[in-house]
Design a protein around this motif. Structure first.
Motif, PDB file in Angstrom:
ATOM      1  N   SER A 179     -60.665 -21.915 -37.046  1.00  0.00           N
ATOM      2  CA  SER A 179     -61.760 -22.471 -37.846  1.00  0.00           C
ATOM      3  C   SER A 179     -62.378 -23.673 -37.156  1.00  0.00           C
ATOM      4  CB  SER A 179     -61.264 -22.839 -39.245  1.00  0.00           C
ATOM      5  OG  SER A 179     -60.232 -23.804 -39.164  1.00  0.00           O
ATOM      6  N   GLY A 180     -61.569 -24.466 -36.447  1.00  0.00           N
ATOM      7  CA  GLY A 180     -62.106 -25.624 -35.733  1.00  0.00           C
ATOM      8  C   GLY A 180     -63.089 -25.236 -34.651  1.00  0.00           C
ATOM      9  N   ALA A 181     -62.800 -24.170 -33.933  1.00  0.00           N
ATOM     10  CA  ALA A 181     -63.712 -23.711 -32.882  1.00  0.00           C
ATOM     11  C   ALA A 181     -64.964 -23.087 -33.483  1.00  0.00           C
ATOM     12  CB  ALA A 181     -63.007 -22.708 -31.965  1.00  0.00           C
ATOM     13  N   ARG A 182     -64.816 -22.338 -34.563  1.00  0.00           N
ATOM     14  CA  ARG A 182     -65.968 -21.700 -35.187  1.00  0.00           C
ATOM     15  C   ARG A 182     -66.929 -22.727 -35.776  1.00  0.00           C
ATOM     16  NH1 ARG A 182     -61.974 -18.358 -37.507  1.00  0.00           N
ATOM     17  NH2 ARG A 182     -62.510 -19.209 -39.541  1.00  0.00           N
ATOM     18  N   ALA A 183     -66.430 -23.902 -36.177  1.00  0.00           N
ATOM     19  CA  ALA A 183     -67.272 -24.932 -36.774  1.00  0.00           C
ATOM     20  C   ALA A 183     -68.016 -25.757 -35.730  1.00  0.00           C
ATOM     21  CB  ALA A 183     -66.423 -25.862 -37.639  1.00  0.00           C
ATOM     22  N   THR A 184     -67.705 -25.556 -34.448  1.00  0.00           N
ATOM     23  CA  THR A 184     -68.303 -26.349 -33.378  1.00  0.00           C
ATOM     24  C   THR A 184     -69.591 -25.703 -32.891  1.00  0.00           C
ATOM     25  OG1 THR A 184     -66.095 -27.031 -32.691  1.00  0.00           O
ATOM     26  CG2 THR A 184     -67.855 -27.350 -31.101  1.00  0.00           C
ATOM     27  N   PRO A 185     -70.691 -26.472 -32.806  1.00  0.00           N
ATOM     28  CA  PRO A 185     -71.940 -25.905 -32.281  1.00  0.00           C
ATOM     29  C   PRO A 185     -71.747 -25.380 -30.861  1.00  0.00           C
ATOM     30  CG  PRO A 185     -72.304 -28.084 -33.211  1.00  0.00           C
ATOM     31  CD  PRO A 185     -70.818 -27.868 -33.159  1.00  0.00           C
ATOM     32  N   GLU A 186     -72.462 -24.319 -30.524  1.00  0.00           N
ATOM     33  CA  GLU A 186     -72.308 -23.687 -29.212  1.00  0.00           C
ATOM     34  C   GLU A 186     -72.547 -24.634 -28.052  1.00  0.00           C
ATOM     35  OE1 GLU A 186     -73.042 -19.904 -28.245  1.00  0.00           O
ATOM     36  OE2 GLU A 186     -72.577 -19.086 -30.205  1.00  0.00           O
ATOM     37  N   ASP A 187     -73.442 -25.612 -28.204  1.00  0.00           N
ATOM     38  CA  ASP A 187     -73.741 -26.517 -27.101  1.00  0.00           C
ATOM     39  C   ASP A 187     -72.737 -27.661 -27.002  1.00  0.00           C
ATOM     40  OD1 ASP A 187     -74.532 -27.861 -29.355  1.00  0.00           O
ATOM     41  OD2 ASP A 187     -76.459 -28.509 -28.533  1.00  0.00           O
ATOM     42  N   ALA A 188     -71.663 -27.638 -27.790  1.00  0.00           N
ATOM     43  CA  ALA A 188     -70.685 -28.721 -27.775  1.00  0.00           C
ATOM     44  C   ALA A 188     -69.270 -28.217 -27.485  1.00  0.00           C
ATOM     45  CB  ALA A 188     -70.710 -29.448 -29.113  1.00  0.00           C
ATOM     46  N   THR A 189     -69.152 -27.109 -26.751  1.00  0.00           N
ATOM     47  CA  THR A 189     -67.825 -26.522 -26.551  1.00  0.00           C
ATOM     48  C   THR A 189     -67.202 -26.831 -25.200  1.00  0.00           C
ATOM     49  OG1 THR A 189     -68.808 -24.451 -25.785  1.00  0.00           O
ATOM     50  CG2 THR A 189     -68.283 -24.607 -28.131  1.00  0.00           C
ATOM     51  N   THR A 190     -67.905 -27.511 -24.323  1.00  0.00           N
ATOM     52  CA  THR A 190     -67.311 -27.787 -23.018  1.00  0.00           C
ATOM     53  C   THR A 190     -66.539 -29.091 -23.039  1.00  0.00           C
ATOM     54  OG1 THR A 190     -69.318 -28.890 -22.270  1.00  0.00           O
ATOM     55  CG2 THR A 190     -69.123 -26.546 -21.778  1.00  0.00           C
ATOM     56  N   ALA A 191     -65.510 -29.141 -22.227  1.00  0.00           N
ATOM     57  CA  ALA A 191     -64.720 -30.376 -22.136  1.00  0.00           C
ATOM     58  C   ALA A 191     -65.592 -31.490 -21.554  1.00  0.00           C
ATOM     59  CB  ALA A 191     -63.504 -30.139 -21.237  1.00  0.00           C
ATOM     60  N   GLY A 192     -65.405 -32.662 -22.056  1.00  0.00           N
ATOM     61  CA  GLY A 192     -66.201 -33.798 -21.590  1.00  0.00           C
ATOM     62  C   GLY A 192     -65.346 -34.835 -20.897  1.00  0.00           C
ATOM     63  N   ARG A 193     -65.852 -36.043 -20.849  1.00  0.00           N
ATOM     64  CA  ARG A 193     -65.113 -37.119 -20.200  1.00  0.00           C
ATOM     65  C   ARG A 193     -64.119 -37.767 -21.141  1.00  0.00           C
ATOM     66  NH1 ARG A 193     -68.381 -39.976 -15.723  1.00  0.00           N
ATOM     67  NH2 ARG A 193     -66.911 -41.547 -16.301  1.00  0.00           N
ATOM     68  N   ASN A 194     -64.163 -37.441 -22.418  1.00  0.00           N
ATOM     69  CA  ASN A 194     -63.178 -37.965 -23.354  1.00  0.00           C
ATOM     70  C   ASN A 194     -61.825 -37.398 -22.997  1.00  0.00           C
ATOM     71  OD1 ASN A 194     -65.106 -39.356 -24.898  1.00  0.00           O
ATOM     72  ND2 ASN A 194     -65.635 -37.464 -25.950  1.00  0.00           N
ATOM     73  N   ARG A 195     -60.781 -38.136 -23.314  1.00  0.00           N
ATOM     74  CA  ARG A 195     -59.449 -37.668 -22.937  1.00  0.00           C
ATOM     75  C   ARG A 195     -58.394 -38.353 -23.773  1.00  0.00           C
ATOM     76  NH1 ARG A 195     -61.595 -40.493 -18.168  1.00  0.00           N
ATOM     77  NH2 ARG A 195     -60.679 -42.547 -18.009  1.00  0.00           N
ATOM     78  N   ILE A 196     -57.208 -37.734 -23.825  1.00  0.00           N
ATOM     79  CA  ILE A 196     -56.084 -38.422 -24.428  1.00  0.00           C
ATOM     80  C   ILE A 196     -55.490 -39.328 -23.365  1.00  0.00           C
ATOM     81  CG2 ILE A 196     -55.634 -36.704 -26.210  1.00  0.00           C
ATOM     82  CD1 ILE A 196     -53.313 -35.687 -24.565  1.00  0.00           C
ATOM     83  N   HIS A 197     -54.882 -40.383 -23.814  1.00  0.00           N
ATOM     84  CA  HIS A 197     -54.372 -41.450 -22.961  1.00  0.00           C
ATOM     85  C   HIS A 197     -52.877 -41.542 -23.223  1.00  0.00           C
ATOM     86  CE1 HIS A 197     -54.626 -45.652 -21.325  1.00  0.00           C
ATOM     87  NE2 HIS A 197     -53.696 -45.884 -22.223  1.00  0.00           N
ATOM     88  N   LEU A 198     -52.061 -41.164 -22.250  1.00  0.00           N
ATOM     89  CA  LEU A 198     -50.612 -41.190 -22.411  1.00  0.00           C
ATOM     90  C   LEU A 198     -50.028 -42.286 -21.535  1.00  0.00           C
ATOM     91  CD1 LEU A 198     -49.891 -37.354 -22.293  1.00  0.00           C
ATOM     92  CD2 LEU A 198     -50.278 -38.800 -24.310  1.00  0.00           C
ATOM     93  N   ILE A 199     -49.273 -43.184 -22.141  1.00  0.00           N
ATOM     94  CA  ILE A 199     -48.662 -44.292 -21.406  1.00  0.00           C
ATOM     95  C   ILE A 199     -47.351 -43.817 -20.789  1.00  0.00           C
ATOM     96  CG2 ILE A 199     -47.638 -46.587 -21.641  1.00  0.00           C
ATOM     97  CD1 ILE A 199     -49.723 -47.122 -23.830  1.00  0.00           C
ATOM     98  N   VAL A 200     -47.149 -44.176 -19.522  1.00  0.00           N
ATOM     99  CA  VAL A 200     -45.930 -43.821 -18.801  1.00  0.00           C
ATOM    100  C   VAL A 200     -45.316 -45.090 -18.219  1.00  0.00           C
ATOM    101  CG1 VAL A 200     -46.746 -41.493 -18.285  1.00  0.00           C
ATOM    102  CG2 VAL A 200     -47.150 -43.314 -16.635  1.00  0.00           C
ATOM    103  N   ASP A 201     -44.005 -45.056 -17.971  1.00  0.00           N
ATOM    104  CA  ASP A 201     -43.318 -46.213 -17.413  1.00  0.00           C
ATOM    105  C   ASP A 201     -43.458 -46.306 -15.905  1.00  0.00           C
ATOM    106  OD1 ASP A 201     -42.347 -47.123 -19.896  1.00  0.00           O
ATOM    107  OD2 ASP A 201     -40.635 -45.754 -19.777  1.00  0.00           O
TER     108      ASP A 201
END
Length: 125
Positions: A57-79
């Protein structure tokens, strides 16, 4: 933790099982729900990563022009970023950027199987 205590991020992916395997095998996430091929979610501390396949449902609710990965990202802290670089390289994962240093610490970028970005970050000491 209850569902409302997690910070949740949704990533649109082409292959839910490949994404689950990537995040659990290489980045320390644990599987919470697996409804592949449509959806799964994985946990790492208070982060809940929603992996939504094309039929979710999350993918179906997304407009077609907004489905590509962007520069946003998750940020994982490592030691130890250098140890992470070695571990990821040894696992055959492509690292998209060499270590980048700044006033707050050092980081690298890699991508999940769908091209979503992950930043591995070691804070300055």
């Amino acid at each position: 933790m209850t569902a409302s205590e997690y910070a949740s991020i949704r990533y649109l992916v082409e292959d839910v099982q490949a994404a689950v395997d990537f995040y659990t095998a290489h980045l320390g996430f644990t599987l919470n729900t697996n409804a592949a091929p449509a959806f799964a979610d994985v946990l790492r501390g208070p982060l809940r990563l929603l992996l939504s396949g094309p039929t979710s449902s999350g993918a179906r609710a997304t407009p077609e022009d907004a489905t590509t990965a962007g520069r946003n990202r998750i940020h994982l802290i490592v030691d130890d970023l250098d140890a992470e670089i070695t571990r990821l390289h040894d696992a055959g994962l492509p690292i998209l950027s060499g270590p980048v240093s700044g006033p707050g610490g050092r980081q690298i970028l890699l991508a999940d199987p769908a091209g979503n970005l992950i930043e591995m970050f070691q804070p300055a000491r």
